[in-house]
Design a protein around this motif. Sequence first.
Motif, PDB file in Angstrom:
ATOM      1  N   PHE A  72      13.575   5.665  -6.203  1.00 49.50           N
ATOM      2  CA  PHE A  72      14.872   6.264  -6.501  1.00 49.50           C
ATOM      3  C   PHE A  72      15.111   7.517  -5.652  1.00 49.50           C
ATOM      4  N   PHE A  73      14.053   8.301  -5.465  1.00 54.06           N
ATOM      5  CA  PHE A  73      14.197   9.538  -4.692  1.00 54.06           C
ATOM      6  C   PHE A  73      14.452   9.254  -3.215  1.00 54.06           C
ATOM      7  N   SER A  74      13.678   8.291  -2.654  1.00 50.11           N
ATOM      8  CA  SER A  74      13.788   7.979  -1.227  1.00 50.11           C
ATOM      9  C   SER A  74      14.864   6.947  -0.919  1.00 50.11           C
ATOM     10  N   LYS A  75      15.286   6.235  -1.967  1.00 48.85           N
ATOM     11  CA  LYS A  75      16.265   5.148  -1.829  1.00 48.85           C
ATOM     12  C   LYS A  75      15.763   4.057  -0.885  1.00 48.85           C
ATOM     13  N   GLU A  76      14.466   3.817  -0.946  1.00 47.74           N
ATOM     14  CA  GLU A  76      13.827   2.757  -0.167  1.00 47.74           C
ATOM     15  C   GLU A  76      12.760   2.088  -1.021  1.00 47.74           C
ATOM     16  N   PHE A  77      12.532   0.783  -0.763  1.00 45.63           N
ATOM     17  CA  PHE A  77      11.537   0.033  -1.527  1.00 45.63           C
ATOM     18  C   PHE A  77      10.176   0.130  -0.822  1.00 45.63           C
ATOM     19  N   GLY A  78       9.568   1.308  -0.871  1.00 42.25           N
ATOM     20  CA  GLY A  78       8.307   1.535  -0.173  1.00 42.25           C
ATOM     21  C   GLY A  78       7.101   1.216  -1.036  1.00 42.25           C
ATOM     22  N   ASN A  79       5.918   1.359  -0.438  1.00 38.20           N
ATOM     23  CA  ASN A  79       4.655   1.141  -1.146  1.00 38.20           C
ATOM     24  C   ASN A  79       4.077   2.503  -1.550  1.00 38.20           C
ATOM     25  N   TYR A  80       4.715   3.166  -2.482  1.00 37.99           N
ATOM     26  CA  TYR A  80       4.406   4.557  -2.784  1.00 37.99           C
ATOM     27  C   TYR A  80       3.084   4.722  -3.524  1.00 37.99           C
ATOM     28  N   TRP A  81       2.869   3.921  -4.558  1.00 38.62           N
ATOM     29  CA  TRP A  81       1.639   4.066  -5.349  1.00 38.62           C
ATOM     30  C   TRP A  81       0.423   3.731  -4.513  1.00 38.62           C
ATOM     31  N   PHE A  82       0.489   2.641  -3.769  1.00 39.87           N
ATOM     32  CA  PHE A  82      -0.677   2.207  -3.009  1.00 39.87           C
ATOM     33  C   PHE A  82      -1.061   3.229  -1.954  1.00 39.87           C
ATOM     34  N   GLN A  83      -0.076   3.895  -1.360  1.00 41.03           N
ATOM     35  CA  GLN A  83      -0.356   4.837  -0.282  1.00 41.03           C
ATOM     36  C   GLN A  83      -0.985   6.132  -0.764  1.00 41.03           C
ATOM     37  N   THR A  84      -0.953   6.393  -2.072  1.00 39.84           N
ATOM     38  CA  THR A  84      -1.486   7.659  -2.572  1.00 39.84           C
ATOM     39  C   THR A  84      -3.000   7.653  -2.749  1.00 39.84           C
ATOM     40  N   GLY A  85      -3.619   6.503  -2.668  1.00 39.33           N
ATOM     41  CA  GLY A  85      -5.070   6.457  -2.840  1.00 39.33           C
ATOM     42  C   GLY A  85      -5.640   5.183  -2.286  1.00 39.33           C
ATOM     43  N   THR A  86      -6.366   5.258  -1.198  1.00 38.09           N
ATOM     44  CA  THR A  86      -6.933   4.052  -0.604  1.00 38.09           C
ATOM     45  C   THR A  86      -8.206   3.651  -1.344  1.00 38.09           C
ATOM     46  N   PRO A  87      -8.289   2.416  -1.819  1.00 39.26           N
ATOM     47  CA  PRO A  87      -9.417   1.987  -2.652  1.00 39.26           C
ATOM     48  C   PRO A  87     -10.644   1.608  -1.824  1.00 39.26           C
ATOM     49  N   THR A  88     -11.120   2.526  -0.976  1.00 41.77           N
ATOM     50  CA  THR A  88     -12.241   2.227  -0.094  1.00 41.77           C
ATOM     51  C   THR A  88     -13.472   1.791  -0.879  1.00 41.77           C
ATOM     52  N   PHE A  89     -13.767   2.492  -1.977  1.00 36.74           N
ATOM     53  CA  PHE A  89     -14.976   2.170  -2.733  1.00 36.74           C
ATOM     54  C   PHE A  89     -14.882   0.771  -3.342  1.00 36.74           C
ATOM     55  N   LEU A  90     -13.644   0.320  -3.648  1.00 39.47           N
ATOM     56  CA  LEU A  90     -13.484  -1.025  -4.180  1.00 39.47           C
ATOM     57  C   LEU A  90     -13.802  -2.077  -3.125  1.00 39.47           C
ATOM     58  N   VAL A  91     -13.356  -1.834  -1.891  1.00 43.83           N
ATOM     59  CA  VAL A  91     -13.645  -2.771  -0.811  1.00 43.83           C
ATOM     60  C   VAL A  91     -15.139  -2.811  -0.534  1.00 43.83           C
ATOM     61  N   GLU A  92     -15.780  -1.651  -0.573  1.00 45.41           N
ATOM     62  CA  GLU A  92     -17.233  -1.624  -0.374  1.00 45.41           C
ATOM     63  C   GLU A  92     -17.945  -2.406  -1.479  1.00 45.41           C
ATOM     64  N   LEU A  93     -17.472  -2.278  -2.704  1.00 52.42           N
ATOM     65  CA  LEU A  93     -18.053  -3.055  -3.803  1.00 52.42           C
ATOM     66  C   LEU A  93     -17.857  -4.550  -3.577  1.00 52.42           C
ATOM     67  N   LEU A  94     -16.684  -4.928  -3.102  1.00 53.71           N
ATOM     68  CA  LEU A  94     -16.405  -6.334  -2.815  1.00 53.71           C
ATOM     69  C   LEU A  94     -17.368  -6.874  -1.770  1.00 53.71           C
ATOM     70  N   LYS A  95     -17.605  -6.089  -0.731  1.00 48.52           N
ATOM     71  CA  LYS A  95     -18.490  -6.549   0.342  1.00 48.52           C
ATOM     72  C   LYS A  95     -19.945  -6.589  -0.127  1.00 48.52           C
ATOM     73  N   GLU A  96     -20.354  -5.574  -0.885  1.00 46.52           N
ATOM     74  CA  GLU A  96     -21.729  -5.530  -1.377  1.00 46.52           C
ATOM     75  C   GLU A  96     -22.023  -6.679  -2.328  1.00 46.52           C
ATOM     76  N   SER A  97     -21.031  -7.045  -3.133  1.00 46.42           N
ATOM     77  CA  SER A  97     -21.244  -8.099  -4.128  1.00 46.42           C
ATOM     78  C   SER A  97     -21.070  -9.488  -3.533  1.00 46.42           C
ATOM     79  N   ASP A  98     -20.641  -9.555  -2.258  1.00 54.80           N
ATOM     80  CA  ASP A  98     -20.383 -10.841  -1.596  1.00 54.80           C
ATOM     81  C   ASP A  98     -19.388 -11.650  -2.407  1.00 54.80           C
TER      82      ASP A  98
END
Length: 522
Positions: free
Chosen positions: A283-309
């Motif tokens: 509403f503030f930017s008047k654009e349909f952006g990816n605002y929530w996702f850009q505020t925190g990159t889930p690096t540790f989740l990807v590492e968990l995915l790779k470690e767990s195969d």
Amino acid sequence: MLVTGRKLPIGIQTFEDIRNDGYLYVDKTALMWTIANIGKPFFLSRPRRFGKSLLISTFEAYFKGRRELFTGLAVEELEKKWEEHPVLHLDLNARKYTTPADLDAILNQHLERWEAVYGEEKRDRASEERFAYVIRRASEQTGKGVVVLVDEYDKPLLQAIQNEPLLESYRSTLKAFYGVLKSADRYLRFAFLTGVTKFSQVSVFSDLNQLNDISMNYDFSTLCGITHEELLSNFEPELMALSRANGMNVEEVVDAMTRQYDGYHFHPNGEGVFNPFSVLNAFFSKEFGNYWFQTGTPTFLVELLKESDYDLRLLMDGIETAASAFTEYRADRKNPIPLIYQSGYLTIKDYDKRFQMYRLGFPNDEVRYGFLNFLVPFYTSVTDEERSFYIGKFIHELESGDVDAFMHRFEAFFADFPYELNDQTERHYQVIIYLIFKLMGQFTQAEVHSSRGRADAVVRTPKFIYIFEFKLNGTVEQAMEQIEEKGYAFPYTAEDQQVIKVGVEFSAEKRNVERWMVAKEI
């Protein structure tokens, strides 16, 4: 000044500021009041930036008897007494935890502030002893039950998730500290803890086993987040402004916001909610952006995915699991699904009541494509900057019928792959193929399959329908033969578009695409 003339509380987490400074507030106080008056110790797990801190602040204002802040809200009619209670508010969100001393420092900081009011006689003791003493003294001095509010109880644990010794240190400290809430029960009026994760009962909360976990409670499933009705009733001027800025009518705007930001379900039969952070920013930017996702990159989740195969194809298509498998994270188990669910990247899509099995999936397009885009550099040699360029080119090449150009560009995703093609890396290749076609789905109708009896991938463009079959341990001729024998093209023969069959062969020696073959239906 916004076009609508209204202030949107982006990043404002203090209820007093929102009410005194004229920010827009979606009224959740009826639910808050109900929780405050039906029990004592509660726990709520919600993803980051879903309003947990604002909820804690609202509880604080309520229990401090700040009636003037609730004028015009639902709780004003519900509450008759407006009693003031001593409130101990512990916020673990505003610090980076890299050593045990960091956690000790933040606990000490809060304890010193409380001790300055209620007495310092136990200042030389362990933090949990000081906490117990402060609770008792606060109750005795005021003659009221104490309110304990803990915001982001698990922030230290999440930051140490891949450092087992540090994680164990934090777990030991917090287990003893939170355990005080059980022994101090007689002095408590109310306790409410929030966090992203629900760690196993045998760890942090084992001494606090009377906690009422409302994370998946039907009645409180909309406590954090914005419902469809709340979107329409609270944001009419913003919806109008967003529609004008994007050349859409309001109905089209609501549909677009639903695809992009809605879809979170915290009970299988509960009402879905929109991500509040993304809604306000759109509403503030008047654009349909990816605002929530850009505020925190889930690096540790990807590492968990790779470690767990973990087979990412299951994650992309949605997974079925029992509740216990996705609601409680155990650090000693290589199962990344609980953290991915609790962090907000998966949500409840369906529930089989007979077998008590849940189906989890991405809540909306912001999360789906944000997560898939984020995965690309972890599984391929393609950088963040190159990814959008490649996907756009893929679409243009298929729309124009240039399969060879598409395949040459396709090879770049497998360049510099460091291993021989074997059982483990075969899945890696399959994941990359999945990522490519799933990301293409943002812009054209693209499907990628893992089940037998279906082509590996199907892409629809205005002029063409592509049938892809990949052979990681076979020849391009076998791929084309399989397309024919299995009749993969048959369901599309009545379509207006021309059907194009593409067989692709990978080379274990080259660790990349070896050959491809194209056949067009007449």
